[in-house]
Design a protein around this motif. Structure first.
Motif, mmCIF file in Angstrom:
data_model
loop_
_atom_site.group_PDB
_atom_site.id
_atom_site.type_symbol
_atom_site.label_atom_id
_atom_site.label_comp_id
_atom_site.label_asym_id
_atom_site.label_seq_id
_atom_site.Cartn_x
_atom_site.Cartn_y
_atom_site.Cartn_z
ATOM 1 N N PRO A 161 -9.463 2.810 0.766
ATOM 2 C CA PRO A 161 -9.432 4.094 1.482
ATOM 3 C C PRO A 161 -8.603 4.054 2.771
ATOM 4 O O PRO A 161 -8.055 5.079 3.184
ATOM 5 C CB PRO A 161 -10.902 4.381 1.795
ATOM 6 N N GLU A 162 -8.479 2.886 3.389
ATOM 7 C CA GLU A 162 -7.743 2.836 4.658
ATOM 8 C C GLU A 162 -6.220 2.803 4.454
ATOM 9 O O GLU A 162 -5.456 2.916 5.416
ATOM 10 C CB GLU A 162 -8.219 1.668 5.531
ATOM 11 N N ALA A 163 -5.762 2.677 3.225
ATOM 12 C CA ALA A 163 -4.310 2.652 2.972
ATOM 13 C C ALA A 163 -3.729 4.042 3.167
ATOM 14 O O ALA A 163 -4.318 5.047 2.756
ATOM 15 C CB ALA A 163 -4.040 2.168 1.560
ATOM 16 N N ARG A 164 -2.553 4.106 3.819
ATOM 17 C CA ARG A 164 -1.885 5.396 4.022
ATOM 18 C C ARG A 164 -0.465 5.387 3.488
ATOM 19 O O ARG A 164 0.109 6.440 3.222
ATOM 20 C CB ARG A 164 -1.858 5.751 5.518
ATOM 21 N N PHE A 165 0.143 4.213 3.361
ATOM 22 C CA PHE A 165 1.550 4.133 2.972
ATOM 23 C C PHE A 165 1.766 3.145 1.836
ATOM 24 O O PHE A 165 1.032 2.163 1.704
ATOM 25 C CB PHE A 165 2.404 3.677 4.169
ATOM 26 N N VAL A 166 2.810 3.430 1.058
ATOM 27 C CA VAL A 166 3.279 2.487 0.054
ATOM 28 C C VAL A 166 4.620 1.963 0.549
ATOM 29 O O VAL A 166 5.542 2.742 0.822
ATOM 30 C CB VAL A 166 3.449 3.174 -1.317
ATOM 31 N N VAL A 167 4.708 0.648 0.708
ATOM 32 C CA VAL A 167 5.922 0.019 1.228
ATOM 33 C C VAL A 167 6.606 -0.739 0.088
ATOM 34 O O VAL A 167 5.957 -1.499 -0.634
ATOM 35 C CB VAL A 167 5.588 -0.960 2.385
ATOM 36 N N ARG A 234 11.103 -5.944 -5.049
ATOM 37 C CA ARG A 234 10.491 -7.273 -5.168
ATOM 38 C C ARG A 234 8.964 -7.132 -5.208
ATOM 39 O O ARG A 234 8.287 -7.766 -6.008
ATOM 40 C CB ARG A 234 10.911 -8.109 -3.951
ATOM 41 N N SER A 235 8.420 -6.311 -4.313
ATOM 42 C CA SER A 235 6.977 -6.126 -4.275
ATOM 43 C C SER A 235 6.654 -4.782 -3.645
ATOM 44 O O SER A 235 7.497 -4.158 -2.988
ATOM 45 C CB SER A 235 6.309 -7.255 -3.483
ATOM 46 N N ILE A 236 5.429 -4.359 -3.884
ATOM 47 C CA ILE A 236 4.937 -3.091 -3.356
ATOM 48 C C ILE A 236 3.676 -3.392 -2.570
ATOM 49 O O ILE A 236 2.766 -4.061 -3.082
ATOM 50 C CB ILE A 236 4.643 -2.107 -4.512
ATOM 51 N N GLU A 237 3.642 -2.913 -1.327
ATOM 52 C CA GLU A 237 2.509 -3.233 -0.455
ATOM 53 C C GLU A 237 1.843 -1.951 0.025
ATOM 54 O O GLU A 237 2.512 -1.031 0.493
ATOM 55 C CB GLU A 237 3.041 -4.053 0.749
ATOM 56 N N LEU A 238 0.533 -1.904 -0.052
ATOM 57 C CA LEU A 238 -0.228 -0.784 0.488
ATOM 58 C C LEU A 238 -0.604 -1.126 1.925
ATOM 59 O O LEU A 238 -1.068 -2.239 2.193
ATOM 60 C CB LEU A 238 -1.485 -0.551 -0.350
ATOM 61 N N ALA A 239 -0.354 -0.187 2.848
ATOM 62 C CA ALA A 239 -0.534 -0.491 4.264
ATOM 63 C C ALA A 239 -1.145 0.704 4.995
ATOM 64 O O ALA A 239 -1.036 1.848 4.545
ATOM 65 C CB ALA A 239 0.816 -0.852 4.881
ATOM 66 N N SER A 240 -1.752 0.427 6.143
ATOM 67 C CA SER A 240 -2.351 1.506 6.936
ATOM 68 C C SER A 240 -1.403 1.958 8.038
ATOM 69 O O SER A 240 -1.568 3.032 8.603
ATOM 70 C CB SER A 240 -3.670 1.038 7.551
ATOM 71 N N THR A 241 -0.407 1.130 8.372
ATOM 72 C CA THR A 241 0.562 1.480 9.413
ATOM 73 C C THR A 241 1.908 0.864 9.036
ATOM 74 O O THR A 241 1.963 -0.121 8.295
ATOM 75 C CB THR A 241 0.114 0.947 10.795
ATOM 76 N N LEU A 242 2.991 1.478 9.579
ATOM 77 C CA LEU A 242 4.329 0.979 9.264
ATOM 78 C C LEU A 242 4.843 0.023 10.337
ATOM 79 O O LEU A 242 5.911 -0.557 10.209
ATOM 80 C CB LEU A 242 5.296 2.161 9.103
#
Ligand SMILES: Nc1nc2c(c(=O)[nH]1)N[C@H]1C(S)=C(S)[C@@H](COP(=O)(O)O)O[C@H]1N2
Ligand SMILES: [Mo]
Length: 264
Positions: A161-167, A234-242
């Motif tokens: 739930p805390e994820a906001r972005f897909v990097v 290469r990879s996909i990361e779920l993150a809460s901030t950029l």
């Protein structure tokens, strides 16, 4: 990477963008000012971009589709742009093996980190779409893209739930002369990530995605400009901030002053 890739054109566009934001700046010095993190111009542009983002999110529904075209409207191959032949070591090793050992890593703020081979991705339900790619440099190209909806992978790994972005982390880096060789990366919010036309494409115009167009895997984000659509993923990361990525602006070109939300 190609040395000095389109830098002057990009520099011009970035300065022009600043002028268009009614900021009293002229010339190329503007860009250098933008690059320092505490610049007032930087902050103004960032808030103007935030406004654009919010307005677009209000006006355009979360699931509004980008226009799709018919096969007869494909007039040429997808024009390669930016990195077209990465020479980074890890990439060359995978490429030498026709990407047979490639695995897409999906990690970060997810319950179940996972990795996928190309075959596994191809075996998932596919989406095909014929869309128009608009590059910030002023050209467009209609092409047919085939791939797996990103939402499918997000469901599998169970986004916290805390994820906001897909990097998106890419294999390639660009020689920006003086600025080192930063790796290409991009990011989107979860609304765009779960949009039905957001796919991880392994095919273009009914053929395997070429190296020039981002093999083995590139993302399509059809309601935004071309630079958002990371190639050579290469990879996909779920993150809460950029903040932790690159210079913290959410993408390779964003770190040089481009809008993070590049709606078209
Ligand atoms: N990894 C990576 N992704 C990238 C780029 C790049 O240089 N490296 N260039 C971007 C830009 S500016 C555009 S217009 C499109 C070009 O995609 P194409 O080569 O398939 O036309 O890729 C985008 N994604
Ligand atoms: Mo672009």
């Amino acid at each position: 990477m190609k040395t000095g890739f389109k830098l002057s054109r990009r520099r011009f566009l970035t300065s022009a963008g600043v002028a268009a934001s009614t900021l009293p700046l002229a010339g190329c010095d503007a860009l250098d000012g933008l690059l320092s993190g505490d610049s007032a111009v930087r902050a103004t542009m960032a808030s103007a971009n935030g406004l654009t983002y919010r307005v677009q999110r209000l006006l355009i529904g979360a699931d509004t589709l980008a226009p799709e075209f018919s096969a007869s409207e494909i007039r040429q191959g997808q024009r390669p742009n930016g990195s077209t032949d990465p020479n980074d070591e890890a990439y060359l090793a995978l490429r030498a093996d026709a990407f047979s050992t490639y695995r897409l890593q999906v990690h970060g703020l997810v319950e179940q980190p996972a990795s996928y081979s190309l075959q596994e991705l191809r075996n998932m339900p596919a989406r095909n779409q014929i869309t128009r790619h608009d590059c910030v440099e002023g050209w467009s190209c209609i092409a047919k893209w085939s791939g797996v909806p990103l939402s499918r992978l997000l469901d599998e790994v169970k986004v916290k739930p805390e994820a906001r972005f897909v990097v998106f982390h890419c294999f390639d880096s660009l020689n920006m002369g003086g600025a080192g060789q930063p790796g290409y990366y991009e990011s989107i919010d979860l609304i765009d990530a779960r949009h039905p036309q957001t796919i991880l494409a392994y095919g273009c115009n009914d053929a395997t995605l070429t190296v020039a167009n981002g093999a083995p895997l590139r993302v399509r984000i059809e309601r935004q400009l071309g630079y958002k659509m990371a190639k050579y993923i290469r990879s996909i990361e779920l993150a809460s901030t950029l903040a932790p990525f690159g210079r913290g602006k959410g993408g390779f070109w964003e770190d040089f002053g481009y809008d993070w939300y590049a709606g078209i």
